[in-house]
Design a protein around this motif. Structure first.
Motif, PDB file in Angstrom:
ATOM      1  N   LEU A  52      62.232   4.215 -29.060  1.00 15.51           N
ATOM      2  CA  LEU A  52      61.528   4.388 -30.268  1.00 15.51           C
ATOM      3  C   LEU A  52      62.437   3.685 -31.381  1.00 15.51           C
ATOM      4  N   ALA A  53      63.708   3.983 -31.069  1.00 10.02           N
ATOM      5  CA  ALA A  53      64.831   3.299 -32.127  1.00 10.02           C
ATOM      6  C   ALA A  53      64.501   1.711 -31.896  1.00 10.02           C
ATOM      7  N   ASN A  54      64.368   1.272 -30.754  1.00 12.22           N
ATOM      8  CA  ASN A  54      64.099  -0.451 -30.781  1.00 12.22           C
ATOM      9  C   ASN A  54      62.801  -0.844 -31.116  1.00 12.22           C
ATOM     10  N   VAL A  55      61.903   0.146 -30.808  1.00 13.49           N
ATOM     11  CA  VAL A  55      60.441  -0.086 -31.557  1.00 13.49           C
ATOM     12  C   VAL A  55      60.599  -0.515 -33.009  1.00 13.49           C
ATOM     13  N   ASN A  56      61.203   0.668 -33.631  1.00  9.54           N
ATOM     14  CA  ASN A  56      61.265   0.683 -35.263  1.00  9.54           C
ATOM     15  C   ASN A  56      62.074  -0.259 -35.717  1.00  9.54           C
ATOM     16  N   ASN A  57      62.855  -0.663 -35.043  1.00  6.72           N
ATOM     17  CA  ASN A  57      63.763  -1.980 -35.588  1.00  6.72           C
ATOM     18  C   ASN A  57      63.051  -3.232 -35.447  1.00  6.72           C
ATOM     19  N   SER A  58      62.008  -3.352 -34.203  1.00  8.94           N
ATOM     20  CA  SER A  58      61.053  -4.538 -34.245  1.00  8.94           C
ATOM     21  C   SER A  58      60.057  -4.445 -35.277  1.00  8.94           C
ATOM     22  N   LEU A  59      59.555  -3.154 -35.333  1.00  8.95           N
ATOM     23  CA  LEU A  59      58.542  -2.935 -36.336  1.00  8.95           C
ATOM     24  C   LEU A  59      59.058  -3.623 -37.825  1.00  8.95           C
ATOM     25  N   TRP A  60      60.479  -2.968 -37.961  1.00 11.43           N
ATOM     26  CA  TRP A  60      61.157  -3.227 -39.418  1.00 11.43           C
ATOM     27  C   TRP A  60      61.014  -4.734 -39.758  1.00 11.43           C
ATOM     28  N   HIS A  61      61.715  -5.543 -38.621  1.00  8.03           N
ATOM     29  CA  HIS A  61      61.528  -6.881 -39.020  1.00  8.03           C
ATOM     30  C   HIS A  61      60.248  -7.786 -38.829  1.00  8.03           C
TER      31      HIS A  61
ATOM     32  N   LEU B  42      67.853   2.731 -40.102  1.00  8.23           N
ATOM     33  CA  LEU B  42      67.443   1.218 -40.420  1.00  8.23           C
ATOM     34  C   LEU B  42      67.644   0.850 -41.697  1.00  8.23           C
ATOM     35  N   LYS B  43      67.274   1.905 -42.761  1.00 10.06           N
ATOM     36  CA  LYS B  43      67.434   1.741 -43.950  1.00 10.06           C
ATOM     37  C   LYS B  43      69.185   1.539 -44.383  1.00 10.06           C
ATOM     38  N   GLN B  44      69.857   2.459 -43.816  1.00  7.39           N
ATOM     39  CA  GLN B  44      71.150   2.260 -44.158  1.00  7.39           C
ATOM     40  C   GLN B  44      71.597   0.903 -43.812  1.00  7.39           C
ATOM     41  N   TRP B  45      71.523   0.651 -42.593  1.00  3.58           N
ATOM     42  CA  TRP B  45      71.830  -0.798 -41.780  1.00  3.58           C
ATOM     43  C   TRP B  45      71.579  -1.845 -43.058  1.00  3.58           C
ATOM     44  N   HIS B  46      70.396  -1.848 -43.583  1.00  5.31           N
ATOM     45  CA  HIS B  46      69.736  -2.969 -44.406  1.00  5.31           C
ATOM     46  C   HIS B  46      70.099  -2.873 -45.845  1.00  5.31           C
ATOM     47  N   SER B  47      70.933  -1.692 -46.218  1.00  3.05           N
ATOM     48  CA  SER B  47      71.051  -1.440 -47.512  1.00  3.05           C
ATOM     49  C   SER B  47      72.690  -1.951 -47.978  1.00  3.05           C
ATOM     50  N   GLU B  48      72.813  -2.181 -49.023  1.00  2.00           N
ATOM     51  CA  GLU B  48      74.066  -2.515 -49.867  1.00  2.00           C
ATOM     52  C   GLU B  48      74.265  -1.676 -50.944  1.00  2.00           C
ATOM     53  N   ASP B  49      73.403  -0.926 -51.547  1.00  2.00           N
ATOM     54  CA  ASP B  49      73.358  -0.020 -52.824  1.00  2.00           C
ATOM     55  C   ASP B  49      74.013   0.913 -52.304  1.00  2.00           C
ATOM     56  N   SER B  50      75.316   1.341 -53.298  1.00  2.00           N
ATOM     57  CA  SER B  50      75.934   2.487 -52.913  1.00  2.00           C
ATOM     58  C   SER B  50      75.358   3.740 -53.076  1.00  2.00           C
ATOM     59  N   GLU B  51      74.532   3.794 -54.097  1.00  2.00           N
ATOM     60  CA  GLU B  51      73.483   4.880 -54.689  1.00  2.00           C
ATOM     61  C   GLU B  51      72.581   5.232 -53.569  1.00  2.00           C
ATOM     62  N   ARG B  52      71.862   4.147 -53.002  1.00  2.00           N
ATOM     63  CA  ARG B  52      71.003   4.587 -51.842  1.00  2.00           C
ATOM     64  C   ARG B  52      71.390   4.819 -50.518  1.00  2.00           C
TER      65      ARG B  52
END
Length: 149
Positions: free
Chosen positions: A88-97, A17-27
């Protein structure tokens, strides 16, 4: 918390999820390293469990959530390990948003604030249920394997 297959799967979905939502190359580079580390740790954990290096009792670490169940209904989590991992992946996605709303809680209309908090609580219970079920399913598979030997 002791590491289990469920907790490692949870960590991996959060990294994704962090990868999906990040644009910072170092991160993104750091997250790629974390992703590979978790994949290796999951593979190692599974191998160690299959080969008997991890005792059965260490394959689970139940969340043992204590909450008022009467008004906090959580859907029963069932299925194979893969199906539960997907849930679990779907729940974490919903939780993130849903959590994103909390970061700017002042912008949430007053009549929706209680709903946001309630949804976060229920999603977190569902997340823990998924983790626990992955662990229970995996433990059951290893126990069956051990009994067959």
């Amino acid at each position: 918390m002791a590491e289990t297959l469920g907790s490692l799967c949870d960590k991996l979905t959060i990294v994704k999820l962090k990868q999906w939502h990040s644009e910072d190359s170092e991160r993104l580079k750091s997250l790629e390293v974390q992703e590979k580390q978790l994949q290796t740790e999951i593979d190692g954990f599974i191998y160690a469990a299959i080969s008997g290096q991890i005792p059965l009792e260490r394959l689970t670490f139940s969340a043992n959530k204590v909450y008022k169940q009467e008004s906090n209904i959580v859907t029963e989590v069932i299925g194979s390990i893969g199906e539960i991992f997907s849930k679990l992946a779907n729940v974490n996605n919903s939780l993130w948003h849903e959590q994103e709303k909390v970061y700017e809680f002042e912008k949430v209309p007053l009549e929706e604030k209680d709903l946001v908090v309630k949804k976060l609580a229920l999603l977190n219970l569902e997340r823990n249920s998924c983790i626990d079920q992955i662990d229970k399913q995996f433990r059951s598979l290893i126990k069956q394997r051990n009994n067959a030997l």
